[in-house]
Write a protein that holds these residues in place. Structure first.
Motif, PDB file in Angstrom:
ATOM      1  N   GLN A 209       0.854  -1.207   0.000  1.00  0.00           N
ATOM      2  CA  GLN A 209       0.000   0.000   0.000  1.00  0.00           C
ATOM      3  C   GLN A 209       0.876   1.238   0.000  1.00  0.00           C
ATOM      4  O   GLN A 209       1.863   1.320   0.728  1.00  0.00           O
ATOM      5  CB  GLN A 209      -0.920  -0.009   1.217  1.00  0.00           C
ATOM      6  N   ASP A 210       0.498   2.216  -0.849  1.00  0.00           N
ATOM      7  CA  ASP A 210       1.282   3.451  -0.917  1.00  0.00           C
ATOM      8  C   ASP A 210       0.379   4.666  -0.765  1.00  0.00           C
ATOM      9  O   ASP A 210      -0.851   4.550  -0.759  1.00  0.00           O
ATOM     10  CB  ASP A 210       2.062   3.524  -2.243  1.00  0.00           C
ATOM     11  N   THR A 211       1.004   5.821  -0.646  1.00  0.00           N
ATOM     12  CA  THR A 211       0.279   7.092  -0.529  1.00  0.00           C
ATOM     13  C   THR A 211       0.524   7.928  -1.779  1.00  0.00           C
ATOM     14  O   THR A 211       0.665   9.139  -1.699  1.00  0.00           O
ATOM     15  CB  THR A 211       0.756   7.855   0.722  1.00  0.00           C
ATOM     16  N   GLY A 212       0.571   7.253  -2.932  1.00  0.00           N
ATOM     17  CA  GLY A 212       0.982   7.900  -4.165  1.00  0.00           C
ATOM     18  C   GLY A 212      -0.128   8.554  -4.965  1.00  0.00           C
ATOM     19  O   GLY A 212      -1.176   8.933  -4.435  1.00  0.00           O
ATOM     20  N   ILE A 213       0.118   8.664  -6.265  1.00  0.00           N
ATOM     21  CA  ILE A 213      -0.765   9.434  -7.137  1.00  0.00           C
ATOM     22  C   ILE A 213      -2.072   8.713  -7.436  1.00  0.00           C
ATOM     23  O   ILE A 213      -3.040   9.329  -7.873  1.00  0.00           O
ATOM     24  CB  ILE A 213      -0.063   9.769  -8.469  1.00  0.00           C
ATOM     25  N   GLY A 214      -2.120   7.404  -7.198  1.00  0.00           N
ATOM     26  CA  GLY A 214      -3.345   6.656  -7.447  1.00  0.00           C
ATOM     27  C   GLY A 214      -3.582   6.387  -8.923  1.00  0.00           C
ATOM     28  O   GLY A 214      -2.809   6.797  -9.798  1.00  0.00           O
ATOM     29  N   ILE A 215      -4.661   5.668  -9.190  1.00  0.00           N
ATOM     30  CA  ILE A 215      -5.015   5.263 -10.552  1.00  0.00           C
ATOM     31  C   ILE A 215      -6.410   5.791 -10.872  1.00  0.00           C
ATOM     32  O   ILE A 215      -7.322   5.662 -10.052  1.00  0.00           O
ATOM     33  CB  ILE A 215      -5.002   3.722 -10.680  1.00  0.00           C
ATOM     34  N   PRO A 216      -6.613   6.400 -12.038  1.00  0.00           N
ATOM     35  CA  PRO A 216      -7.941   6.899 -12.392  1.00  0.00           C
ATOM     36  C   PRO A 216      -8.995   5.798 -12.362  1.00  0.00           C
ATOM     37  O   PRO A 216      -8.701   4.634 -12.651  1.00  0.00           O
ATOM     38  CB  PRO A 216      -7.746   7.430 -13.822  1.00  0.00           C
ATOM     39  N   SER A 217     -10.204   6.158 -12.019  1.00  0.00           N
ATOM     40  CA  SER A 217     -11.305   5.197 -11.970  1.00  0.00           C
ATOM     41  C   SER A 217     -11.492   4.533 -13.330  1.00  0.00           C
ATOM     42  O   SER A 217     -11.483   5.177 -14.365  1.00  0.00           O
ATOM     43  CB  SER A 217     -12.600   5.913 -11.563  1.00  0.00           C
ATOM     44  N   GLY A 218     -11.636   3.225 -13.311  1.00  0.00           N
ATOM     45  CA  GLY A 218     -11.852   2.482 -14.546  1.00  0.00           C
ATOM     46  C   GLY A 218     -10.585   2.032 -15.237  1.00  0.00           C
ATOM     47  O   GLY A 218     -10.636   1.355 -16.269  1.00  0.00           O
ATOM     48  N   GLU A 219      -9.405   2.401 -14.691  1.00  0.00           N
ATOM     49  CA  GLU A 219      -8.155   2.035 -15.343  1.00  0.00           C
ATOM     50  C   GLU A 219      -7.321   1.040 -14.539  1.00  0.00           C
ATOM     51  O   GLU A 219      -6.190   0.738 -14.912  1.00  0.00           O
ATOM     52  CB  GLU A 219      -7.312   3.287 -15.622  1.00  0.00           C
ATOM     53  N   THR A 220      -7.879   0.507 -13.451  1.00  0.00           N
ATOM     54  CA  THR A 220      -7.088  -0.402 -12.616  1.00  0.00           C
ATOM     55  C   THR A 220      -6.717  -1.683 -13.362  1.00  0.00           C
ATOM     56  O   THR A 220      -5.648  -2.251 -13.121  1.00  0.00           O
ATOM     57  CB  THR A 220      -7.854  -0.768 -11.326  1.00  0.00           C
ATOM     58  N   ASP A 221      -7.592  -2.148 -14.257  1.00  0.00           N
ATOM     59  CA  ASP A 221      -7.255  -3.349 -15.019  1.00  0.00           C
ATOM     60  C   ASP A 221      -6.184  -3.076 -16.073  1.00  0.00           C
ATOM     61  O   ASP A 221      -5.400  -3.952 -16.419  1.00  0.00           O
ATOM     62  CB  ASP A 221      -8.503  -3.928 -15.706  1.00  0.00           C
ATOM     63  N   ARG A 222      -6.145  -1.854 -16.578  1.00  0.00           N
ATOM     64  CA  ARG A 222      -5.221  -1.528 -17.665  1.00  0.00           C
ATOM     65  C   ARG A 222      -3.764  -1.446 -17.208  1.00  0.00           C
ATOM     66  O   ARG A 222      -2.858  -1.544 -18.036  1.00  0.00           O
ATOM     67  CB  ARG A 222      -5.620  -0.199 -18.307  1.00  0.00           C
ATOM     68  N   VAL A 223      -3.542  -1.271 -15.900  1.00  0.00           N
ATOM     69  CA  VAL A 223      -2.164  -1.132 -15.437  1.00  0.00           C
ATOM     70  C   VAL A 223      -1.365  -2.419 -15.671  1.00  0.00           C
ATOM     71  O   VAL A 223      -0.135  -2.394 -15.637  1.00  0.00           O
ATOM     72  CB  VAL A 223      -2.105  -0.745 -13.941  1.00  0.00           C
ATOM     73  N   PHE A 224      -2.057  -3.534 -15.908  1.00  0.00           N
ATOM     74  CA  PHE A 224      -1.366  -4.793 -16.169  1.00  0.00           C
ATOM     75  C   PHE A 224      -0.999  -4.964 -17.643  1.00  0.00           C
ATOM     76  O   PHE A 224      -0.337  -5.927 -18.012  1.00  0.00           O
ATOM     77  CB  PHE A 224      -2.219  -5.979 -15.724  1.00  0.00           C
ATOM     78  N   GLU A 225      -1.452  -4.028 -18.486  1.00  0.00           N
ATOM     79  CA  GLU A 225      -1.104  -4.101 -19.900  1.00  0.00           C
ATOM     80  C   GLU A 225       0.374  -3.747 -20.082  1.00  0.00           C
ATOM     81  O   GLU A 225       0.917  -2.902 -19.363  1.00  0.00           O
ATOM     82  CB  GLU A 225      -1.964  -3.136 -20.722  1.00  0.00           C
ATOM     83  N   ARG A 226       0.988  -4.373 -21.070  1.00  0.00           N
ATOM     84  CA  ARG A 226       2.413  -4.131 -21.317  1.00  0.00           C
ATOM     85  C   ARG A 226       2.638  -2.710 -21.824  1.00  0.00           C
ATOM     86  O   ARG A 226       1.959  -2.252 -22.733  1.00  0.00           O
ATOM     87  CB  ARG A 226       2.935  -5.151 -22.317  1.00  0.00           C
ATOM     88  N   PHE A 227       3.545  -2.013 -21.200  1.00  0.00           N
ATOM     89  CA  PHE A 227       3.955  -0.641 -21.519  1.00  0.00           C
ATOM     90  C   PHE A 227       2.904   0.404 -21.133  1.00  0.00           C
ATOM     91  O   PHE A 227       3.058   1.568 -21.471  1.00  0.00           O
ATOM     92  CB  PHE A 227       4.312  -0.495 -23.005  1.00  0.00           C
ATOM     93  N   TYR A 228       1.854  -0.001 -20.428  1.00  0.00           N
ATOM     94  CA  TYR A 228       0.873   0.994 -19.987  1.00  0.00           C
ATOM     95  C   TYR A 228       1.430   1.742 -18.772  1.00  0.00           C
ATOM     96  O   TYR A 228       1.988   1.149 -17.852  1.00  0.00           O
ATOM     97  CB  TYR A 228      -0.452   0.335 -19.609  1.00  0.00           C
ATOM     98  N   HIS A 260      -5.344  -8.314  -6.756  1.00  0.00           N
ATOM     99  CA  HIS A 260      -6.456  -7.355  -6.688  1.00  0.00           C
ATOM    100  C   HIS A 260      -5.903  -5.966  -6.372  1.00  0.00           C
ATOM    101  O   HIS A 260      -5.000  -5.820  -5.533  1.00  0.00           O
ATOM    102  CB  HIS A 260      -7.458  -7.764  -5.611  1.00  0.00           C
ATOM    103  N   ILE A 261      -6.443  -4.949  -7.042  1.00  0.00           N
ATOM    104  CA  ILE A 261      -5.995  -3.566  -6.845  1.00  0.00           C
ATOM    105  C   ILE A 261      -7.164  -2.699  -6.393  1.00  0.00           C
ATOM    106  O   ILE A 261      -8.259  -2.749  -6.971  1.00  0.00           O
ATOM    107  CB  ILE A 261      -5.408  -2.975  -8.143  1.00  0.00           C
ATOM    108  N   ASP A 262      -6.918  -1.915  -5.349  1.00  0.00           N
ATOM    109  CA  ASP A 262      -7.832  -0.844  -4.927  1.00  0.00           C
ATOM    110  C   ASP A 262      -7.045   0.457  -5.011  1.00  0.00           C
ATOM    111  O   ASP A 262      -5.908   0.531  -4.531  1.00  0.00           O
ATOM    112  CB  ASP A 262      -8.314  -1.056  -3.490  1.00  0.00           C
ATOM    113  N   SER A 263      -7.649   1.484  -5.603  1.00  0.00           N
ATOM    114  CA  SER A 263      -6.924   2.745  -5.745  1.00  0.00           C
ATOM    115  C   SER A 263      -7.876   3.923  -5.776  1.00  0.00           C
ATOM    116  O   SER A 263      -9.016   3.810  -6.243  1.00  0.00           O
ATOM    117  CB  SER A 263      -6.091   2.718  -7.024  1.00  0.00           C
ATOM    118  N   GLN A 264      -7.395   5.040  -5.258  1.00  0.00           N
ATOM    119  CA  GLN A 264      -8.112   6.307  -5.328  1.00  0.00           C
ATOM    120  C   GLN A 264      -7.166   7.346  -5.899  1.00  0.00           C
ATOM    121  O   GLN A 264      -6.039   7.514  -5.400  1.00  0.00           O
ATOM    122  CB  GLN A 264      -8.608   6.744  -3.951  1.00  0.00           C
ATOM    123  N   LEU A 265      -7.621   8.035  -6.914  1.00  0.00           N
ATOM    124  CA  LEU A 265      -6.785   9.034  -7.572  1.00  0.00           C
ATOM    125  C   LEU A 265      -6.354  10.101  -6.578  1.00  0.00           C
ATOM    126  O   LEU A 265      -7.183  10.706  -5.895  1.00  0.00           O
ATOM    127  CB  LEU A 265      -7.561   9.666  -8.739  1.00  0.00           C
TER     128      LEU A 265
END
Length: 283
Positions: A209-228, A260-265
């Motif tokens: 768990q981090d306190t970083g920039i987060g991931i936009p809603s609807g894009e959590t699955d895309r972070v596993f794409e190559r070069f995304y 599993h990923i949970d994130s808030q932008l």
């Protein structure tokens, strides 16, 4: 004396030929409409699967070409300037440093591409799975990342206890390192990365768990794409190859683990990987 079986040979041959002809000429049952529809559906699925894999291959090739070209262009440019004597003596060290940085970036990219290639092929050559202390591996990964965290004033913490899972040590290290490395790179200066290894009734759970920039809603699955990359505008500043989470996904699948990923932008990201405890994994 002639063999008593000799007169029977023509009869045996005739019977065998008759049976073969009967089978050949017997009317075949017609396939039901449902069976025909199932076959057509299977053919469509195979075709769609092939087309999808072909698109992934073409996209991957295009991305690899771009990612390799960028550091190679930089290396070539800096080297040419040095060769032509266009650099002041006091700046030679700085230019050599740039060449070194781009070369390291190139090496990291090639290593990640090779790792993905091995995973796509079923991780050939990996050591046999054995019981491994996931907590100890986390401690080792965080030790490797202490300097990167210190430079950005990020606090690293590890909680939990020894929990053993059946796995290939090198691949488990790839999972841990890439998750923690991303948590540092995409964090805010002065932020935190909290890692824990806990036990649920049926799982050993790794949480980063981090306190970083987060991931936009609807894009959590895309972070596993190559070069995304979530933050494309800062990709060069952040570094990395864009393949880390893709390696995590494939390495987790190799261990029959669930990610599993949970994130808030703007507020941070939590990644959990659930492993089968040692002795309870899939064969």
């Amino acid at each position: 004396m002639s063999s008593p079986m000799k007169p029977l040979l023509p009869l045996a041959v005739g019977l065998a030929l008759g049976v073969w002809l009967a089978r050949r000429t017997r009317p075949q049952p017609q396939e039901s409409p449902n069976r025909q529809a199932q076959l057509q559906q299977q053919i469509r699925q195979l075709k769609e699967g092939y087309e999808k894999q072909d698109r992934i291959r073409r996209d991957f090739t295009a991305n690899v070409s771009h990612e390799l070209k960028t550091p190679l262009t930089s290396i070539s440019g800096y080297a040419e300037i040095l060769r032509e004597g266009m650099v002041k003596s006091e700046d030679v060290g700085r230019f050599a440093g740039k060449i070194y940085e781009e070369a390291q970036r190139l090496i990291a990219l090639v290593e990640d591409i090779l790792n993905l290639s091995h995973l796509d092929e079923g991780a050939p050559g990996q050591e046999r799975r054995c019981g491994i202390d996931l907590y100890a591996l986390c401690a080792r990964a965080l030790t490797r990342l202490e300097e990167a965290a210190r430079q950005r004033k990020i606090t690293l913490t590890l909680t939990g206890a020894c929990q053993r899972v059946d796995g290939a040590e090198k691949l488990l290290e790839e999972i841990l390192f890439n998750l923690c490395d991303n948590a540092i790179k995409y964090n805010k200066e002065g932020g935190r990365v909290e890692v824990s290894v806990t036990r649920e009734p049926q799982w050993v759970v790794l949480t980063v768990q981090d306190t970083g920039i987060g991931i936009p809603s609807g894009e959590t699955d895309r972070v596993f794409e190559r070069f995304y990359r979530v933050d494309k505008s800062h990709s060069k500043e952040i570094g990395g190859t864009g393949l880390g989470l893709s390696i995590v996904k494939h390495a987790a699948a190799y261990h029959d683990a669930k990610v599993h990923i949970d994130s808030q932008l703007g507020r941070g990201t939590r990644v959990q990987v659930r492993f089968h405890p040692s002795g309870e994994g899939q064969p």
